[in-house]
Each structure stands twice: as structure tokens, then as C-alpha cells.
Scaffold this motif. Structure first.
Motif, PDB file in Angstrom:
ATOM      1  N   UNK A  80      12.177  12.254  16.787  1.00 46.94           N
ATOM      2  CA  UNK A  80      13.560  12.555  15.786  1.00 46.94           C
ATOM      3  C   UNK A  80      13.958  11.274  15.991  1.00 46.94           C
ATOM      4  N   UNK A  81      13.967   9.879  16.921  1.00 43.82           N
ATOM      5  CA  UNK A  81      15.012   8.882  16.739  1.00 43.82           C
ATOM      6  C   UNK A  81      13.698   8.382  15.829  1.00 43.82           C
ATOM      7  N   UNK A  82      12.739   7.940  16.597  1.00 46.27           N
ATOM      8  CA  UNK A  82      11.763   7.067  15.026  1.00 46.27           C
ATOM      9  C   UNK A  82      11.270   7.701  14.039  1.00 46.27           C
ATOM     10  N   UNK A  83      11.738   9.014  13.325  1.00 48.93           N
ATOM     11  CA  UNK A  83      12.185  10.113  11.753  1.00 48.93           C
ATOM     12  C   UNK A  83      13.639   9.144  11.760  1.00 48.93           C
ATOM     13  N   UNK A  84      14.406   8.889  12.192  1.00 45.37           N
ATOM     14  CA  UNK A  84      15.904   8.533  12.138  1.00 45.37           C
ATOM     15  C   UNK A  84      15.881   7.021  11.235  1.00 45.37           C
ATOM     16  N   UNK A  85      15.430   6.345  12.287  1.00 43.75           N
ATOM     17  CA  UNK A  85      15.317   4.788  12.764  1.00 43.75           C
ATOM     18  C   UNK A  85      14.258   4.913  10.984  1.00 43.75           C
ATOM     19  N   UNK A  86      12.804   5.281  11.227  1.00 41.25           N
ATOM     20  CA  UNK A  86      12.107   5.252   9.987  1.00 41.25           C
ATOM     21  C   UNK A  86      12.896   5.155   8.045  1.00 41.25           C
ATOM     22  N   UNK A  87      13.824   7.029   8.406  1.00 41.14           N
ATOM     23  CA  UNK A  87      14.404   7.417   7.384  1.00 41.14           C
ATOM     24  C   UNK A  87      15.522   6.002   6.684  1.00 41.14           C
ATOM     25  N   UNK A  88      16.715   5.644   8.250  1.00 42.06           N
ATOM     26  CA  UNK A  88      17.207   4.436   7.108  1.00 42.06           C
ATOM     27  C   UNK A  88      16.970   3.357   7.026  1.00 42.06           C
ATOM     28  N   UNK A  89      15.816   3.154   7.774  1.00 46.51           N
ATOM     29  CA  UNK A  89      15.359   2.089   6.952  1.00 46.51           C
ATOM     30  C   UNK A  89      14.493   1.697   6.113  1.00 46.51           C
ATOM     31  N   UNK A  90      13.900   3.045   5.214  1.00 47.21           N
ATOM     32  CA  UNK A  90      13.332   3.014   3.898  1.00 47.21           C
ATOM     33  C   UNK A  90      14.585   3.380   3.531  1.00 47.21           C
ATOM     34  N   UNK A  91      16.164   4.249   3.182  1.00 48.37           N
ATOM     35  CA  UNK A  91      16.661   4.302   2.679  1.00 48.37           C
ATOM     36  C   UNK A  91      17.640   2.418   2.071  1.00 48.37           C
ATOM     37  N   UNK A  92      17.763   2.172   3.238  1.00 42.48           N
ATOM     38  CA  UNK A  92      18.044   0.552   2.820  1.00 42.48           C
ATOM     39  C   UNK A  92      16.454  -0.248   1.926  1.00 42.48           C
ATOM     40  N   UNK A  93      15.775  -0.441   2.491  1.00 47.64           N
ATOM     41  CA  UNK A  93      15.134  -1.125   2.009  1.00 47.64           C
ATOM     42  C   UNK A  93      14.561  -0.128   0.422  1.00 47.64           C
ATOM     43  N   UNK A  94      14.621   0.709   0.301  1.00 48.78           N
ATOM     44  CA  UNK A  94      14.988   1.201  -1.562  1.00 48.78           C
ATOM     45  C   UNK A  94      15.532   0.981  -1.797  1.00 48.78           C
ATOM     46  N   UNK A  95      17.092   1.120  -0.755  1.00 49.03           N
ATOM     47  CA  UNK A  95      18.284   0.982  -2.513  1.00 49.03           C
ATOM     48  C   UNK A  95      18.338  -0.436  -2.476  1.00 49.03           C
ATOM     49  N   UNK A  96      17.291  -1.297  -2.027  1.00 47.80           N
ATOM     50  CA  UNK A  96      17.711  -2.860  -2.476  1.00 47.80           C
ATOM     51  C   UNK A  96      16.307  -3.462  -3.385  1.00 47.80           C
ATOM     52  N   UNK A  97      15.195  -2.431  -3.812  1.00 49.90           N
ATOM     53  CA  UNK A  97      14.062  -2.724  -4.226  1.00 49.90           C
ATOM     54  C   UNK A  97      13.327  -2.393  -5.128  1.00 49.90           C
ATOM     55  N   UNK A  98      13.873  -0.761  -4.778  1.00 47.79           N
ATOM     56  CA  UNK A  98      13.248   0.097  -5.792  1.00 47.79           C
ATOM     57  C   UNK A  98      13.754  -0.014  -7.654  1.00 47.79           C
ATOM     58  N   UNK A  99      14.465  -1.379  -7.528  1.00 45.31           N
ATOM     59  CA  UNK A  99      14.619  -1.645  -8.853  1.00 45.31           C
ATOM     60  C   UNK A  99      13.798  -2.808  -9.113  1.00 45.31           C
ATOM     61  N   UNK A 100      13.118  -3.503  -7.840  1.00 42.67           N
ATOM     62  CA  UNK A 100      11.922  -4.126  -8.252  1.00 42.67           C
ATOM     63  C   UNK A 100      11.036  -4.589  -9.380  1.00 42.67           C
ATOM     64  N   UNK A 101      10.215  -5.011 -10.094  1.00 45.97           N
ATOM     65  CA  UNK A 101       9.312  -4.443 -11.026  1.00 45.97           C
ATOM     66  C   UNK A 101       8.059  -4.874 -10.101  1.00 45.97           C
ATOM     67  N   UNK A 102       7.305  -3.681 -10.638  1.00 44.31           N
ATOM     68  CA  UNK A 102       5.614  -3.231  -9.582  1.00 44.31           C
ATOM     69  C   UNK A 102       5.564  -4.520  -9.009  1.00 44.31           C
ATOM     70  N   UNK A 103       5.360  -6.276  -9.253  1.00 43.28           N
ATOM     71  CA  UNK A 103       4.278  -6.327  -8.574  1.00 43.28           C
ATOM     72  C   UNK A 103       5.411  -7.241  -7.950  1.00 43.28           C
ATOM     73  N   UNK A 104       6.426  -7.722  -7.844  1.00 42.01           N
ATOM     74  CA  UNK A 104       7.692  -8.064  -7.012  1.00 42.01           C
ATOM     75  C   UNK A 104       7.642  -7.233  -5.488  1.00 42.01           C
ATOM     76  N   UNK A 105       8.202  -5.872  -6.524  1.00 36.34           N
ATOM     77  CA  UNK A 105       7.691  -4.899  -5.024  1.00 36.34           C
ATOM     78  C   UNK A 105       6.905  -4.776  -4.032  1.00 36.34           C
ATOM     79  N   UNK A 106       5.549  -4.742  -4.631  1.00 39.83           N
ATOM     80  CA  UNK A 106       4.009  -5.058  -3.971  1.00 39.83           C
ATOM     81  C   UNK A 106       4.259  -6.530  -2.547  1.00 39.83           C
ATOM     82  N   UNK A 107       4.951  -7.306  -3.387  1.00 42.32           N
ATOM     83  CA  UNK A 107       4.668  -8.683  -2.539  1.00 42.32           C
ATOM     84  C   UNK A 107       6.381  -8.535  -1.562  1.00 42.32           C
ATOM     85  N   UNK A 108       7.408  -7.680  -2.112  1.00 43.86           N
ATOM     86  CA  UNK A 108       7.964  -7.560  -1.087  1.00 43.86           C
ATOM     87  C   UNK A 108       7.802  -6.889   0.163  1.00 43.86           C
TER      88      UNK A 108
END
Ligand SMILES: Nc1ncnc2c1ncn2[C@@H]1O[C@H](COP(=O)(O)OP(=O)(O)OP(=O)(O)O)[C@@H](O)[C@H]1O
Ligand SMILES: [Mg+2]
Lengths: 312, 242
Positions: A80-108
Motif C-alpha cells: 500500500x505504501x509503495x502504491x501511495x508513493x508511486x501515485x504521489x510521484x506520478x502526480x508531481x511528475x505529471x503536473x510538471x511534465x504533461x504540458x511538454x510536447x511529445x519529444x521533450x516528454x520522452x527525454x524527461x
């Protein structure tokens, strides 16, 4: 009827460890792991066409969470802790990167795995002073296989459900044209974020569940970029926009890679790289789609057919 | 009639170029407004500002009395604004039915299930594409893509419809058909802003016209009056062929 079949199929798969013995069960663990990784990767990357190389970032975090917490918390809570940590990390990463265009997202996304690995290494060396940890959990290969089987089935079920939901329609529209999507009332950022978090959470869980197989864990072991590349190749080869596509890619490729890495250990990364490029260039929609195109060309009644099959 | 759309000094700059310059416009419910102007005068940019595709550099946008300045396109769509694009945008990998489903499912009414099906059927029917509902949108000809785009815009049952040269590129028969279709729409009481170069269509469909030149609104009023305005004539001089 369908559910009954699914349950029967799962039950049959669950008996496989009794048939295959220890070595075979080890393979089954890897296989179920990659099927789940590829399916959950495609859940986000298939419809949005963001090629994510962040798979091992989440996978590694899952594994490392187990390494850190396995003696502190009961096993279900560790997951459960792993899932929580993964979700939180994805939320932060997503908020900061999903506005990037395709190729920049790949690199990031590729950089993310390395970043996380370096951060953990730094933390372990400078703060805890223990690089490398042991996992003492009383779990045999077959137990791990069963967990992965359940997670894989749940992932497929979730993907199937998303396809039929409003969310699934939104994703297909986003894949076709983001401007039209936004002008139809679809919240692009939120839709992508939801999917990214769901996908990353499952990936984190795969890492967590597989971790006990290593016994000894350190960042360089669990953050191996090969995992990210394999996942992409498998999902793309099978067809990332199809429900069963990633599975169809993962099964043969896993076996092939096992053989290759045993046979040509020194050249494995080169082979992997070539394969990656070949798949991305030659079959971006996957083998299934290519076959269908080939078949429908032969029949002369073109695109109505794949459409029907995609809906089925 | 109540005011549906109000722009106050709406301005858009692209670097040094001011594409839309302090445009103030009021559109009431049920009005059909023609938006005219020479090439590059900022008509599409103004439409983009209203639909939220672009954020204004200055000025305010009010829809239905609510301040929507700087709102993202999905929020503006949810408030009852739909549009077509000057360069047709269909969803090629989706069927016609699915194309039209999208704004109905995600727009103001968030339809699903039977209500969604019914709405989709009605909109496809209106543009005469009902029989081909299951076809892939990528297979359509240009005129049918335009039809599909209109059906899709109508699917959200918009209060305000923005048409950006929807009639452009049609042959005389298709044009005639297109004009008839829009006139039918007008009868439903929908509010329309249409960018149009074809003067016959403007005369036939728009009781009111606004004219832009180099980003600025230079005329706004009853169509006959506007078209004979010396400023408007001067603006069009030099591209009389348009
Ligand atoms: N995204 C953009 N970036 C930079 N400049 C732009 C952009 N969009 C439009 N412009 C410029 O703004 C001006 C107005 O363009 P716009 O497309 O609004 O004109 P228009 O009146 O719709 O013309 P047309 O009748 O040819 O469609 C033009 O000079 C155009 O080059
Ligand atoms: Mg234009």
C-alpha cells in the motif's frame, strides 16, 4: 459467460507453477511482470501517444520501497505504501511534465529514472549510510507469480473498463486532435494526469511485488533502464492502442529476450537498441494493426473492418 | 433579447504584431452576426479568443454574463460555445458517430447512453450523414468533412456557434445546400457568429455584420448599411476580387 471464462483462464494460469517447477516459475514471474508493465504502460501511452521511458523510475521506486519497509511494516501495508508513493510521484511528475510536447516528454521521462536513482543513492550514502539493502520476506516465486497474475488481470480489467467509459473516449479524442478535444469540453490536463497516475501506480506495484526475488537490492539493480525499453518495445510491437496488444507483444518478446540475454550477454543492449528503433520506425501501431491492414488490403473492403474489431 | 457574448477591448499580440486590437463587440441571444474583413485582418484570431484557443493579451470576455477572460477552451465549451475551424478538423481515427458523440458527452449536458445516441443521430441527420454513421471519418470527402464538423459542433447543443469560413471551398450546389442548412439552424434560435468571404451568403444569412481591418473593428451594424460604408469599401479595395 465471459466472466466465467476469465475466471477459468485465471485459475488455469494459477496452476502453472505446479507444472513448471522452480526455474519455470521464475520465468513465469518475469513474464507476468512484463505483461503487466506493458499493459499498464499502454494504458497511458497508447491513447495519448506520449512515449514514456519512466517505467523503471516507478518500478524501481516500488522495489526500493519494499527494500526499505519490509522489516518495518506488515507486507500488505508495504504494498500500500509503495502504491501511495508511486501515485504521489506520478502526480508531481505529471503536473510538471504533461504540458511538454511529445519529444521533450520522452527525454524527461528517461531522465527521471536516472534522477530518482541518483537521489536515492545520494540519500543512502550520505544520510542512512547503507547502500544496498536486504529483503527478508517469506515469499516464494509462486506467491509472487500469483500476485502478479492478480495485478495483471486487474490491469486488463481496468483497461477494458476505461475503453468503454467516457474517459476512454476522451483519450481517443486526445490522441487524434488535442484542439478538438479541448473545444469539445475535455479537460486535457486532468484526463492525462488521471491516466498517468493510474498507469504509474500499477507499474510501481509490479516493482514492489517483484522485489523479493532479488533478496539484495541496490539502486543500480532496480533502476535498470532496460526495463523501460523492453516495456516500450513489447507494448508497441503488440499494439499500444489495443486491449490485448501489449500482452501479445510481451509474451513472445519476453521469451526472445530471455534467450538473447543468455546467448549473447555482451551484445544484448545493442540488439535491444536495434529492436527499439525497428519497432518505433516500422511498426508504430503494432503487429496486430499491420496484419489487419495487410488483410483488409487483400479483401478490398478497407477501413470499416479494423473499426469494428477495435470496438468489439 | 439578453446579451450572450460581450468582448471588451479584446486584444491579441503575437510578438510585435497586433492581430486583434481592442475589439468590443456585443452579441445578443438569437443574433446571427457576419464577421468580415480582408485576409489577415484578425477574424480567425478573434474567434480563437472567443473559443479560448488563444488567451487575450488585454481586454475581457463575457459569456452569458460570466467573466471568461483567460478561461481554457474546455471551460468555454462547457459554457455553451461550439465552433468549426477554418482548416477543417475532424477526428480521423473515429467513426462519424463517435466524432459527433464527443461534444455531446463532454459538453454542457454530459450526455451518455441512450440520450447520447439520440442526440448524435439527430445531429448527423441534420447534415445528411446519418446513413454513414459507422464509417471512419478519414474516408470522407472535403465537403462531407465540413458537414461532419458542423454536426459535431451542434452536438453539444451550443448557445453560441462560431463558424470560421464554413462555406469556403464549396461548389455552387454545395454552397446552396450549405446556406439552406445554416438558415435552418437560425430558425432554432441559436446565436451564430460566422466569418465569411462570400458576400451572397452573408447577405442571405446575416442581418448584422461586423468588419475588421488590421485587427481593428471598423464597422458594425445592419448588413446593408455596413456593406455600403465607405470605410468598409476602402478596406476591401485592392482585393475587390475577394
Ligand atoms: N499563432 C500565430 N502566431 C503568429 N501570428 C499569427 C498567429 N495567428 C495569426 N497570426 C497573424 O495574425 C494576423 C491575423 O490572422 P488571422 O488568421 O486572424 O486573419 P484572418 O482575418 O482570419 O485571415 P483569413 O481571412 O486569411 O483567414 C495575420 O497577420 C497572421 O499572420
Ligand atoms: Mg481566418
Amino acid at each position: 459467460m465471459r466472466y466465467l471464462l476469465a475466471v477459468l483462464a485465471l485459475a488455469a494460469l494459477a496452476t502453472l507453477p505446479m507444472v513448471f517447477g522452480d526455474y519455470g516459475t521464475g520465468m513465469l514471474v518475469g513474464l507476468a511482470g512484463y505483461v503487466t508493465l506493458a499493459t499498464s504502460w499502454a494504458m497511458f501511452s497508447g491513447p495519448t501517444r506520449y512515449i514514456s521511458l519512466a517505467t523503471v523510475a516507478f518500478f524501481g521506486v516500488g522495489a526500493y520501497t519494499v527494500a526499505v519497509l519490509n522489516e518495518v511494516l506488515p507486507y500488505p501495508l508495504v504494498l500500500l505504501a509503495a502504491a501511495g508513493i508511486g501515485a504521489t510521484m506520478a502526480l508531481l511528475v505529471g503536473l510538471s511534465t504533461l504540458r511538454l510536447a511529445g519529444i521533450y516528454f520522452v527525454i524527461f521521462s528517461f531522465g527521471l529514472a536516472e534522477l530518482v536513482r541518483q537521489l536515492i543513492t545520494w540519500f543512502e550514502v550520505n544520510v542512512t549510510g547503507t547502500l544496498g539493502r536486504y529483503i527478508f520476506l517469506d515469499l516464494e516465486a509462486k506467491h509472487i507469480f500469483w500476485q502478479l497474475l492478480a495485478l495483471g488481470a486487474a490491469t486488463l480489467a481496468l483497461s477494458a473498463w476505461i475503453r468503454r467509459s467516457r474517459l476512454g473516449l476522451a483519450l481517443r479524442v486526445i490522441g487524434d486532435d488535442e484542439t478538438v478535444a479541448a473545444h469539445s469540453g475535455i479537460n486535457l490536463a486532468r484526463t492525462k494526469l488521471v491516466l498517468f497516475v493510474a498507469s504509474a501506480t500499477i507499474i510501481t506495484l509490479v516493482g514492489a511485488i517483484q522485489a523479493p526475488r532479488w533478496v539484495y537490492v541496490e539502486p543500480s539493480i532496480v533502476f535498470n533502464p532496460t526495463v523501460s525499453f523492453l516495456t516500450v518495445i513489447m507494448a508497441l510491437l503488440g499494439g499500444a492502442t489495443r486491449l490485448w496488444g501489449p500482452l501479445c507483444g510481451a509474451v513472445p518478446l519476453f521469451l526472445l529476450f530471455e534467450w538473447l540475454s543468455a546467448r549473447f550477454p555482451d551484445h544484448f543492449s545493442i540488439l535491444l537498441g536495434l529492436m527499439f528503433m525497428a519497432v518505433v520506425y516500422a511498426l508504430p501501431d503494432g503487429v496486430l494493426a499491420a496484419l489487419e491492414k495487410f488483410r483488409s488490403k487483400g479483401n478490398g473492403n478497407s477501413a470499416t473492418k479494423p473499426a469494428k474489431e477495435a470496438n468489439a | 433579447m439578453s446579451v450572450l457574448l460581450e468582448t471588451q477591448g479584446l486584444t491579441k499580440r503575437f510578438g510585435g504584431l497586433t492581430a486583434v486590437n481592442g475589439v468590443s463587440l456585443t452579441v445578443r441571444r438569437g443574433e446571427v452576426l457576419g464577421l468580415l474583413g480582408p485576409n489577415g485582418s484578425g477574424k480567425t484570431t478573434l474567434m480563437n479568443l472567443i473559443s479560448g484557443a488563444l488567451k487575450s493579451s488585454e481586454g475581457a470576455l463575457l459569456i452569458n454574463g460570466k467573466d471568461m477572460t483567460g478561461a481554457p477552451p474546455h471551460r468555454i465549451a462547457k459554457s455553451g460555445v461550439a465552433r468549426t475551424f477554418q482548416l477543417v478538423k475532424i477526428l480521423p481515427s473515429l467513426t462519424l458517430e463517435e466524432n459527433v458523440m464527443v461534444p455531446a458527452a463532454f459538453g454542457p449536458d454530459r450526455l451518455w447512453g441512450r440520450a447520447l445516441k439520440a442526440q448524435v443521430a439527430e445531429c448527423l441527420d441534420m447534415v445528411g450523414l446519418h446513413a454513414r454513421a459507422g464509417q471512419q471519418a478519414s474516408e470522407l470527402t472535403y465537403i462531407d468533412q465540413k458537414r461532419l464538423e458542423l454536426a459535431r459542433a451542434l452536438a453539444s447543443a451550443p448557445k453560441l456557434l462560431l463558424l470560421d469560413e464554413w462555406l469556403a471551398g464549396l461548389n455552387p450546389t454545395e454552397l446552396h445546400e450549405g446556406i439552406r442548412l445554416i438558415r435552418e439552424l437560425e430558425q432554432t434560435g441559436i446565436t451564430i457568429i460566422m466569418v465569411e468571404h462570400i458576400m451572397d451568403a452573408v447577405r442571405a444569412l446575416c442581418p448584422r455584420c461586423a468588419v475588421m481591418n488590421s485587427g481593428t473593428l471598423i464597422a458594425d451594424g445592419p448588413t446593408d448599411q455596413v456593406l455600403s460604408d465607405p470605410h468598409v469599401v476602402a478596406a476591401y479595395l485592392g482585393e475587390e476580387d475577394a
